[in-house]
Design a protein around this motif. Sequence first.
Motif, PDB file in Angstrom:
ATOM      1  N   TYR A  57       0.754  -1.134  -0.234  1.00  0.00           N
ATOM      2  CA  TYR A  57      -0.132  -0.250  -0.087  1.00  0.00           C
ATOM      3  C   TYR A  57       0.404   1.226  -0.030  1.00  0.00           C
ATOM      4  O   TYR A  57       0.664   2.661  -0.041  1.00  0.00           O
ATOM      5  N   TYR A 119     -10.636  -0.983   2.245  1.00  0.00           N
ATOM      6  CA  TYR A 119     -10.714   0.183   1.325  1.00  0.00           C
ATOM      7  C   TYR A 119     -10.306   1.483   1.883  1.00  0.00           C
ATOM      8  O   TYR A 119      -9.973   2.196   1.167  1.00  0.00           O
ATOM      9  N   LYS A 122      -7.164   1.761   2.280  1.00  0.00           N
ATOM     10  CA  LYS A 122      -6.471   2.385   1.400  1.00  0.00           C
ATOM     11  C   LYS A 122      -6.944   4.073   0.095  1.00  0.00           C
ATOM     12  O   LYS A 122      -5.707   4.338  -0.495  1.00  0.00           O
ATOM     13  N   ILE A 249      -7.100   1.147 -15.011  1.00  0.00           N
ATOM     14  CA  ILE A 249      -8.346  -0.435 -14.195  1.00  0.00           C
ATOM     15  C   ILE A 249      -7.801  -1.383 -16.107  1.00  0.00           C
ATOM     16  O   ILE A 249      -7.678  -2.547 -15.312  1.00  0.00           O
ATOM     17  N   VAL A 254      -6.903  -5.348 -13.486  1.00  0.00           N
ATOM     18  CA  VAL A 254      -7.443  -5.098 -11.712  1.00  0.00           C
ATOM     19  C   VAL A 254      -9.200  -5.677 -12.664  1.00  0.00           C
ATOM     20  O   VAL A 254      -9.707  -5.657 -13.455  1.00  0.00           O
ATOM     21  N   ASN A 256     -10.998  -7.727  -9.936  1.00  0.00           N
ATOM     22  CA  ASN A 256     -11.979  -8.033  -8.319  1.00  0.00           C
ATOM     23  C   ASN A 256     -12.668  -5.951  -8.802  1.00  0.00           C
ATOM     24  O   ASN A 256     -13.132  -5.833  -9.002  1.00  0.00           O
ATOM     25  N   SER A 258     -14.479  -5.000  -6.716  1.00  0.00           N
ATOM     26  CA  SER A 258     -14.771  -4.247  -4.790  1.00  0.00           C
ATOM     27  C   SER A 258     -13.066  -3.121  -5.614  1.00  0.00           C
ATOM     28  O   SER A 258     -13.839  -2.121  -5.149  1.00  0.00           O
ATOM     29  N   GLU A 259     -12.809  -4.092  -6.516  1.00  0.00           N
ATOM     30  CA  GLU A 259     -11.380  -3.044  -6.584  1.00  0.00           C
ATOM     31  C   GLU A 259     -11.731  -2.034  -7.769  1.00  0.00           C
ATOM     32  O   GLU A 259     -11.161  -0.885  -7.592  1.00  0.00           O
ATOM     33  N   PHE A 262     -13.608   0.543  -6.420  1.00  0.00           N
ATOM     34  CA  PHE A 262     -13.399   1.824  -5.408  1.00  0.00           C
ATOM     35  C   PHE A 262     -12.285   2.503  -6.143  1.00  0.00           C
ATOM     36  O   PHE A 262     -13.044   3.767  -5.693  1.00  0.00           O
ATOM     37  N   TYR A 263     -11.842   2.214  -7.154  1.00  0.00           N
ATOM     38  CA  TYR A 263     -11.070   3.593  -8.057  1.00  0.00           C
ATOM     39  C   TYR A 263     -11.576   4.060  -8.472  1.00  0.00           C
ATOM     40  O   TYR A 263     -11.294   5.261  -9.071  1.00  0.00           O
TER      41      TYR A 263
END
Length: 377
Positions: A57, A119, A122, A249, A254, A256, A258-259, A262-263
């Motif tokens: 991170y 998250y 992050k 992304i 990426v 996932n 959720s990931e 998130f972005y």
Amino acid sequence: MYSKIIVFFLLIFLGMVLKKKFSGKFEKLGIKNFILNISLPATIFISFISFEVNLEYAFLPLIGIAFNFFIFLLSPLLLKFSVIHTNPQKSRTLLLLLSSFAPGISCFPIIEEFLGSEYLVKASLLDFGNKVFVLVFLLGFSFHLHKITQGFRKRKNKISVKKILKSVFLEPINLVLVASALMLSFGFNIDQVPEILVNFISRLKDTLTPLVLIFIGLSIIFAKDALKEIIPILLIRAGICLLIASLLIHFLGVVNRSEIAFYLILAFSSVSFWPFAHMTLIQKIEKNGNSKKRTFDIAFGLNFLAYSLPFSTILILLFLSNSDKLSNLPSLLIFSLSMITVGFLIMLISSKLDYLEQKNLEKKKKKSLIYFYKMFL
């Protein structure tokens, strides 16, 4: 998830209903200060000490700074194609605001509710990079614009490195980040913290989401001028940020969900209050120096801030309600390009309407003058 989104919209609506009860400037400021100085730091602290933070991170603040700089470099191009470019004060105001982000108040409550505390940690680290950019780089850039506007180039900025560092590290959220990182480095976690303290901070943490959403409802303003100037730029900014985030992304692989969410949520973040604080400082210097030239349009900057927060939050909630349909690259590209196109179309239509309105006024003036002269013939 849909029931949560409906509850969020109801809390925003409650804020709109309570507008008359919180009509004073200091009442709204009090709520905002409580969110930024109490609720948000408490939420971040609990999230940090509840999870084992991965060393991977550490690169997140750098991503935050890089994203800020990219939007900063694109901002002059965006303004060149907008109606704002004819007004230098408003252009300089937007140069500072567009590349700043305030995920704390516009994204953190939603991230915590929908994606969880991991998250949120992050997001806090990404925001640390954003804070460095906003508090250090944009402060220096605001002085640079001030010197150009006033016509002097060799005068040194009347601000010390010590003051800048103080601004960065005495920010409550950043203090909590540093304190949490130190605790984790010494092997402390939520189990080692006294239960009574954890319960107390958790109670403060629980105030974040309802307070932020009510505050957004209180901040919503309906005005005709905003539709012509502010809303189109917010749409274009959101479209560009979403486009960049979507491409990143895709290229970073990426997968996932959720990931990805998130972005994309962070890409919709509202603009930060800190550039406005820099502009206010510059205006104070100009007033004290009896300068008639103004570098920034403070009133326009304040209006832009007022629209940015509700716009971002409502956009995020609408996105989450359709996240299943908007999780693949083609859909995201279409959505982002549509927002950019709609933003430019609104600006084009409004500028044409202004031109026609001006023409009608000129015709009316000519007719009134002809009538005036005919009275004497």
